[in-house]
Design a protein around this motif. Structure first.
Motif, PDB file in Angstrom:
ATOM      1  N   ALA A 206      37.326   2.396  -2.273  1.00 53.47           N
ATOM      2  CA  ALA A 206      38.415   3.034  -1.536  1.00 53.47           C
ATOM      3  C   ALA A 206      37.896   3.749  -0.297  1.00 53.47           C
ATOM      4  N   LEU A 207      36.780   4.463  -0.443  1.00 57.69           N
ATOM      5  CA  LEU A 207      36.173   5.135   0.709  1.00 57.69           C
ATOM      6  C   LEU A 207      35.897   4.139   1.826  1.00 57.69           C
ATOM      7  N   CYS A 208      35.337   2.992   1.468  1.00 54.24           N
ATOM      8  CA  CYS A 208      34.907   2.031   2.487  1.00 54.24           C
ATOM      9  C   CYS A 208      36.060   1.257   3.110  1.00 54.24           C
ATOM     10  N   LEU A 209      37.251   1.343   2.523  1.00 54.07           N
ATOM     11  CA  LEU A 209      38.406   0.661   3.099  1.00 54.07           C
ATOM     12  C   LEU A 209      39.449   1.638   3.644  1.00 54.07           C
ATOM     13  N   SER A 210      39.118   2.933   3.672  1.00 54.54           N
ATOM     14  CA  SER A 210      40.049   3.951   4.180  1.00 54.54           C
ATOM     15  C   SER A 210      39.930   4.110   5.690  1.00 54.54           C
ATOM     16  N   LYS A 211      41.010   4.563   6.305  1.00 55.89           N
ATOM     17  CA  LYS A 211      40.986   4.780   7.751  1.00 55.89           C
ATOM     18  C   LYS A 211      40.799   6.253   8.104  1.00 55.89           C
ATOM     19  N   ASP A 212      41.153   7.148   7.181  1.00 62.46           N
ATOM     20  CA  ASP A 212      40.968   8.577   7.411  1.00 62.46           C
ATOM     21  C   ASP A 212      41.093   9.306   6.074  1.00 62.46           C
ATOM     22  N   LEU A 213      41.019  10.640   6.096  1.00 61.94           N
ATOM     23  CA  LEU A 213      40.998  11.425   4.869  1.00 61.94           C
ATOM     24  C   LEU A 213      42.303  11.297   4.089  1.00 61.94           C
ATOM     25  N   MET A 214      43.451  11.319   4.778  1.00 65.23           N
ATOM     26  CA  MET A 214      44.728  11.220   4.074  1.00 65.23           C
ATOM     27  C   MET A 214      44.958   9.813   3.527  1.00 65.23           C
ATOM     28  N   GLU A 218      45.565   8.898  -0.462  1.00 64.23           N
ATOM     29  CA  GLU A 218      46.600   8.001  -0.975  1.00 64.23           C
ATOM     30  C   GLU A 218      45.986   6.896  -1.833  1.00 64.23           C
ATOM     31  N   LYS A 219      44.875   6.336  -1.350  1.00 63.64           N
ATOM     32  CA  LYS A 219      44.213   5.274  -2.110  1.00 63.64           C
ATOM     33  C   LYS A 219      43.709   5.780  -3.462  1.00 63.64           C
ATOM     34  N   LEU A 220      43.125   6.963  -3.470  1.00 63.86           N
ATOM     35  CA  LEU A 220      42.643   7.527  -4.734  1.00 63.86           C
ATOM     36  C   LEU A 220      43.809   7.788  -5.690  1.00 63.86           C
ATOM     37  N   THR A 508      33.079 -26.300 -12.020  1.00 63.00           N
ATOM     38  CA  THR A 508      34.321 -25.551 -12.244  1.00 63.00           C
ATOM     39  C   THR A 508      34.019 -24.066 -12.281  1.00 63.00           C
ATOM     40  N   VAL A 509      34.719 -23.301 -11.484  1.00 60.23           N
ATOM     41  CA  VAL A 509      34.617 -21.842 -11.533  1.00 60.23           C
ATOM     42  C   VAL A 509      35.520 -21.347 -12.641  1.00 60.23           C
ATOM     43  N   LYS A 510      34.956 -20.567 -13.551  1.00 58.12           N
ATOM     44  CA  LYS A 510      35.700 -20.090 -14.710  1.00 58.12           C
ATOM     45  C   LYS A 510      36.027 -18.600 -14.542  1.00 58.12           C
ATOM     46  N   ILE A 511      37.301 -18.289 -14.389  1.00 59.51           N
ATOM     47  CA  ILE A 511      37.760 -16.903 -14.289  1.00 59.51           C
ATOM     48  C   ILE A 511      38.084 -16.428 -15.701  1.00 59.51           C
ATOM     49  N   ARG A 512      37.231 -15.546 -16.236  1.00 59.15           N
ATOM     50  CA  ARG A 512      37.412 -15.144 -17.642  1.00 59.15           C
ATOM     51  C   ARG A 512      38.336 -13.942 -17.788  1.00 59.15           C
ATOM     52  N   GLU A 513      38.390 -13.091 -16.761  1.00 62.33           N
ATOM     53  CA  GLU A 513      39.293 -11.930 -16.801  1.00 62.33           C
ATOM     54  C   GLU A 513      39.360 -11.311 -15.414  1.00 62.33           C
ATOM     55  N   PHE A 514      40.169 -10.261 -15.281  1.00 57.13           N
ATOM     56  CA  PHE A 514      40.322  -9.548 -14.016  1.00 57.13           C
ATOM     57  C   PHE A 514      40.049  -8.061 -14.219  1.00 57.13           C
ATOM     58  N   ASP A 515      39.485  -7.445 -13.190  1.00 57.13           N
ATOM     59  CA  ASP A 515      39.573  -5.998 -13.023  1.00 57.13           C
ATOM     60  C   ASP A 515      40.552  -5.755 -11.883  1.00 57.13           C
ATOM     61  N   ILE A 516      41.040  -4.539 -11.793  1.00 57.70           N
ATOM     62  CA  ILE A 516      41.982  -4.222 -10.725  1.00 57.70           C
ATOM     63  C   ILE A 516      41.536  -2.983  -9.981  1.00 57.70           C
ATOM     64  N   ALA A 517      41.546  -3.060  -8.663  1.00 57.31           N
ATOM     65  CA  ALA A 517      41.247  -1.905  -7.819  1.00 57.31           C
ATOM     66  C   ALA A 517      42.482  -1.639  -6.966  1.00 57.31           C
ATOM     67  N   ALA A 518      43.543  -1.176  -7.620  1.00 54.53           N
ATOM     68  CA  ALA A 518      44.830  -0.988  -6.941  1.00 54.53           C
ATOM     69  C   ALA A 518      44.760   0.098  -5.885  1.00 54.53           C
ATOM     70  N   GLY A 519      43.889   1.082  -6.079  1.00 53.87           N
ATOM     71  CA  GLY A 519      43.734   2.134  -5.079  1.00 53.87           C
ATOM     72  C   GLY A 519      43.016   1.627  -3.849  1.00 53.87           C
ATOM     73  N   ALA A 520      41.879   0.985  -4.063  1.00 51.83           N
ATOM     74  CA  ALA A 520      41.120   0.419  -2.942  1.00 51.83           C
ATOM     75  C   ALA A 520      41.910  -0.691  -2.271  1.00 51.83           C
ATOM     76  N   GLY A 521      42.653  -1.450  -3.077  1.00 50.12           N
ATOM     77  CA  GLY A 521      43.517  -2.478  -2.514  1.00 50.12           C
ATOM     78  C   GLY A 521      43.032  -3.891  -2.716  1.00 50.12           C
ATOM     79  N   PHE A 522      42.526  -4.214  -3.906  1.00 46.47           N
ATOM     80  CA  PHE A 522      42.190  -5.621  -4.183  1.00 46.47           C
ATOM     81  C   PHE A 522      42.140  -5.883  -5.683  1.00 46.47           C
ATOM     82  N   ILE A 523      42.244  -7.170  -6.011  1.00 45.70           N
ATOM     83  CA  ILE A 523      42.135  -7.653  -7.382  1.00 45.70           C
ATOM     84  C   ILE A 523      40.758  -8.268  -7.544  1.00 45.70           C
TER      85      ILE A 523
END
Length: 557
Positions: A206-214, A218-220, A508-523
């Motif tokens: 989230a820090l690395c994808l933020s534009k400023d402190l606010m 919001e991301k956090l 074949t690429v095998k996707i076994r599961e997902f994590d979620i980074a909804a704050g940072a903004g990606f799956i």
């Protein structure tokens, strides 16, 4: 006598940080000094109107060996070379994690005569950014467990569905999976948990994808820590955590200014790994560099299929960045390794093996061109490389219409990177790069994953486990399907199998599961087996690090 990286760094004369700031047009009043040779840069120095016409160069690599291929060394060396040919250039890179420093790879401050200084300080704690990230992350974990224990779980959180672990900036396999809350009712709710390494924290992402402190706040607040008994996501702002977390990040959000051995500006900020996160420094640091220098050189972790792809698809789309060229670092030893040559024999001249390993280089060149960008191959030269071996690579590049330059920055500093600097200058001035992301965020999750797997990895198919399919349905239901994807996979192969070297096909690429980074903004689709908490090797680098009575450190590299 060959000097170690640490000995070279100690023998280098550093300039006061005010002089380095002045090179970027920053007044003494606008820096926040951390001693004589390091400073924080306030975000007010970012000025997007000054970024127009500036040149952004990404440094990535072919599929690496276990020791890495020297992207940071090449990035720093290229910056020295650009300054030597009269260009106002700065390097913008990530901060080192103590995991690799004490583990196998060592530090992340470059090497030889292409380093950033003060090397010891940068590699060991630096300005405390990682500590702030760690504390913010663990504060959220503490508030979460306290809510369940002391506040009667009014949010109806299912303890079995908590996804938020704790973090520490160290390789520690014993903490990957743990049980917390033992000792009776007063100690909290008993449940399974664990630790990730700090570089894998969503707070870091989230820090690395933020534009400023606010924006960071919001991301956090949007971080998902788990789910209710009704499978509704629970976010950090519901625990009233993001205000205090952001307060801990007040100084960490500011990029750090240091210097190269030759006294040129280096901005260092953030440190996500590329096999489990986006693998590049912060948008803030990159925009800071583009506001202050004419050319900005930045690197993305591992190869073009990992840090490179994520830099271009995630960071550039979120930050509105457009690279002007891409430097693709290759080593003779890696090419021989992709031909199946054993590690013990990589120093022996073997032009045929180099030729047999070229399909890997060719695939990474192809990957850069998928983004409509101009690649420049940099051969990171080692003393054991023969001229015949180098000729094999240069001839291949010429046939593909790709500029190639030998980089000897490790041995010669900026002088050893002038050829590469001239090639980069020529490439960015041709205007042939027309950056185009690989996919649109609005595409379905499966389409985004399969586009990356087929075009960048070279896969034939993508296969999803039952759990992964269920998670995709959940993401669609709760409105997370429009987020970009950040695929976690091995760095040692274009595929998700580390044993498939060179340029595998038909896999074949095998996707076994997902994590979620909804704050940072990606799956985060997880392909293969990925450890978010590494372990130490049998011979950790930490065993060689020491300090004497006068405070002189030895063994750091």
């Amino acid at each position: 006598m060959n000097l170690s990286d640490l000995e070279i760094a100690k023998a280098s004369k550093m300039r006061p940080i005010q002089e380095i700031a002045a090179k970027l047009g920053i007044s003494e009043e606008d820096i926040r000094p951390y001693g004589k040779y390091v400073a924080k840069l306030p975000l007010k120095l970012i000025d997007e109107s000054k970024m127009k016409g500036k040149k952004l160069i990404l440094v990535t690599a072919i599929t690496p060996t276990t020791a890495g291929e020297g992207k940071t060394t090449a990035s720093i060396g290229l910056t020295e070379g650009l300054n030597k040919i009269g260009i106002n250039a700065a390097v913008v890179i990530r901060e080192p994690s103590l995991g690799p420093v004490f583990g196998m790879k060592g530090g992340a401050a470059g090497g030889g005569y292409a380093q950033v200084l003060p090397m010891e300080y940068i590699n060991l704690h630096f300005t405390g950014d990682f500590a702030a990230i760690e504390k913010a992350h663990n504060l959220l974990a503490a508030l979460l467990d306290n809510h369940i224990h002391s506040q009667k779980n009014t949010l109806n959180i299912d303890p079995r569905k908590i996804t938020w672990k704790r973090v520490m900036d160290m390789n520690e396999r014993a903490l990957r999976d743990i049980v917390i809350g033992l000792g009776g009712p007063a100690q909290g709710v008993v449940r399974e948990s664990g630790f990730d390494i700090t570089a894998a924290s969503e707070v870091m992402a989230a820090l690395c994808l933020s534009k400023d402190l606010m924006d960071l706040k919001e991301k956090l607040g949007n971080i998902i820590v788990g789910y209710t008994f009704q499978d509704e996501p629970v976010r950090a702002h519901q625990l009233k955590a993001n205000g205090a977390m952001t307060a801990l990040m007040k100084h960490a959000i500011m990029p750090n200014l240091v210097q190269t051995i030759e006294g040129n500006p280096a901005i260092i900020h953030g440190g996500p790994f590329a096999n489990i996160a986006q693998g590049s420094n912060s948008i803030i640091a990159t925009k800071m560099g583009l506001s202050l220098a004419d050319y900005v050189v930045t690197e993305a972790g591992f190869a073009s299929d990992l840090g490179g792809e994520k830099f271009l698809d995630l960071k550039c789309q979120y930050g509105g960045l457009k690279p002007d060229a891409v430097v693709l670092v290759a080593t003779i030893r890696a090419l021989k390794s992709h031909a199946g040559i054993a590690s013990a024999n990589l120093k022996e001249p073997n032009p045929k093996a180099v030729a047999d390993g070229l399909p890997n280089l060719e695939k990474h060149i192809e990957n850069i061109r998928h983004f409509m960008l101009v690649p420049i191959v940099a051969i990171n030269k080692f003393s054991t490389d023969s001229e015949d071996e180098i000729t094999v690579v240069t001839d291949c590049c010429k046939k593909l219409g790709v500029e190639v330059a030998v980089c000897e920055a490790w041995e010669k500093g900026g002088e050893g990177a002038i050829e590469l600097a001239k090639a980069v200058k020529q490439a960015v001035n041709t205007g042939k790069s027309h950056f185009t992301p690989l996919y649109d965020f609005n595409w379905p999750i499966e389409q985004k994953i399969e586009t990356i797997a087929r075009k960048i990895y070279g896969a034939a198919e993508v296969e999803y486990s039952v759990k992964a399919k269920q998670q995709i349905k959940l993401f669609n239901k709760i409105g997370l399907d429009k987020l970009p994807v950040c695929i976690a996979k091995t760095q040692y192969s274009l595929s998700d199998d580390p044993l498939l070297i060179n340029r595998p096909s038909g896999f074949t690429v095998k996707i076994r599961e997902f994590d979620i980074a909804a704050g940072a903004g990606f799956i985060i689709p997880i392909a293969g087996t990925i450890m978010r908490m590494p372990g130490l090797p049998s011979k950790p680098a930490a065993e060689n690090i020491d300090i004497d009575a006068d405070g002189n450190i030895s063994g750091l590299f």
